[in-house]
Design an enzyme around this catalytic site. Structure first.
Site, PDB file in Angstrom:
ATOM      1  N   HIS A 184       0.848  -1.191   0.000  1.00 32.68           N
ATOM      2  CA  HIS A 184       0.000   0.000   0.000  1.00 32.68           C
ATOM      3  C   HIS A 184       0.884   1.241   0.000  1.00 32.68           C
ATOM      4  O   HIS A 184       2.045   1.197   0.427  1.00 32.68           O
ATOM      5  CB  HIS A 184      -0.899   0.023   1.226  1.00 32.68           C
ATOM      6  CG  HIS A 184      -1.977  -1.012   1.210  1.00 32.68           C
ATOM      7  ND1 HIS A 184      -3.074  -0.951   2.042  1.00 32.68           N
ATOM      8  CD2 HIS A 184      -2.139  -2.141   0.468  1.00 32.68           C
ATOM      9  CE1 HIS A 184      -3.860  -1.985   1.821  1.00 32.68           C
ATOM     10  NE2 HIS A 184      -3.308  -2.729   0.868  1.00 32.68           N
ATOM     11  N   GLU A 210       0.986   3.836   1.892  1.00 33.47           N
ATOM     12  CA  GLU A 210       1.505   4.223   3.198  1.00 33.47           C
ATOM     13  C   GLU A 210       2.701   3.367   3.598  1.00 33.47           C
ATOM     14  O   GLU A 210       3.702   3.886   4.104  1.00 33.47           O
ATOM     15  CB  GLU A 210       0.421   4.080   4.276  1.00 33.47           C
ATOM     16  CG  GLU A 210      -0.820   4.896   4.032  1.00 33.47           C
ATOM     17  CD  GLU A 210      -1.936   4.142   3.322  1.00 33.47           C
ATOM     18  OE1 GLU A 210      -3.102   4.365   3.677  1.00 33.47           O
ATOM     19  OE2 GLU A 210      -1.644   3.335   2.409  1.00 33.47           O
ATOM     20  N   CYS A 227      -2.255  -0.518   7.492  1.00 33.06           N
ATOM     21  CA  CYS A 227      -1.440   0.692   7.416  1.00 33.06           C
ATOM     22  C   CYS A 227      -1.488   1.485   8.723  1.00 33.06           C
ATOM     23  O   CYS A 227      -0.481   2.039   9.161  1.00 33.06           O
ATOM     24  CB  CYS A 227      -1.889   1.546   6.239  1.00 33.06           C
ATOM     25  SG  CYS A 227      -1.547   0.761   4.648  1.00 33.06           S
ATOM     26  N   CYS A 262      -6.142   1.915   5.933  1.00 32.81           N
ATOM     27  CA  CYS A 262      -6.766   0.658   6.350  1.00 32.81           C
ATOM     28  C   CYS A 262      -6.168   0.201   7.688  1.00 32.81           C
ATOM     29  O   CYS A 262      -5.276   0.844   8.246  1.00 32.81           O
ATOM     30  CB  CYS A 262      -6.537  -0.412   5.281  1.00 32.81           C
ATOM     31  SG  CYS A 262      -4.815  -0.975   5.159  1.00 32.81           S
TER      32      CYS A 262
END
Length: 164
Positions: free
Chosen positions: A55, A57, A88, A85
């Site tokens: 992801h 992040e 993260c 999410c």
């Protein structure tokens, strides 16, 4: 030199555009040190990297930690174009970020404010300040454009399958 939240969110939006150009969901992130320098950048790459943890992040946190030579990112801030999410959010807590700024809310899986707020859970020994909604409109536009294009491609594929 410290800049505004909008300045850094524009850097995150630049990263989101890179993800979109690569066919990934357009989410981008940057990590900023206490002096206001961008020390980590990332955009979504789970498809290209064959990695469910890739992801935006996490990519930005890895970049920043590598540059600093330390997984602790004390007093740093992360700017991301979509509400993080669960995975993260947990990574941000472990990195000891001081602050997270996000653009668009994620009503289905946002774990900062939309579905839950993991940052305020009593079992964590670190608190992260949160600011949401910074440049939400352009972040939402990128996401809507991406998914509209994806739906159009899916419809074209379905039509092609019917003609065979």
């Amino acid at each position: 030199m410290r800049q505004s939240d909008e300045f850094y969110m524009h850097r995150a939006l630049d990263q989101a555009r890179l993800a979109m150009a690569a066919g990934e969901v357009p989410v981008g992130a940057v990590v900023v040190d206490p002096d206001g320098e961008v020390i980590g950048c990332g955009h979504n790459r789970p498809i290209a990297a064959h990695d469910p943890t890739a992801h935006a992040e996490v990519q930005a946190l890895r970049d920043a930690a590598g540059r600093l030579g330390n997984y602790r990112l004390d007093a740093c801030q992360l700017f991301v174009t979509l509400e993080p999410c669960m995975m993260c959010t947990g990574a941000m807590i472990h990195a000891r970020l001081a602050r997270v700024v996000y653009a668009a809310a994620e009503p289905k899986g946002g774990m900062v404010e939309s579905r839950a707020n993991l940052f305020v859970q009593p079992w964590f020994n670190h608190r992260v300040e949160v600011c949401g909604g910074v440049l939400a409109a352009p972040a939402k536009r990128l996401l809507k454009t991406f998914f509209a294009q994806r739906r159009a491609v899916d419809i074209d594929r379905t039509d092609a399958d019917r003609s065979d």
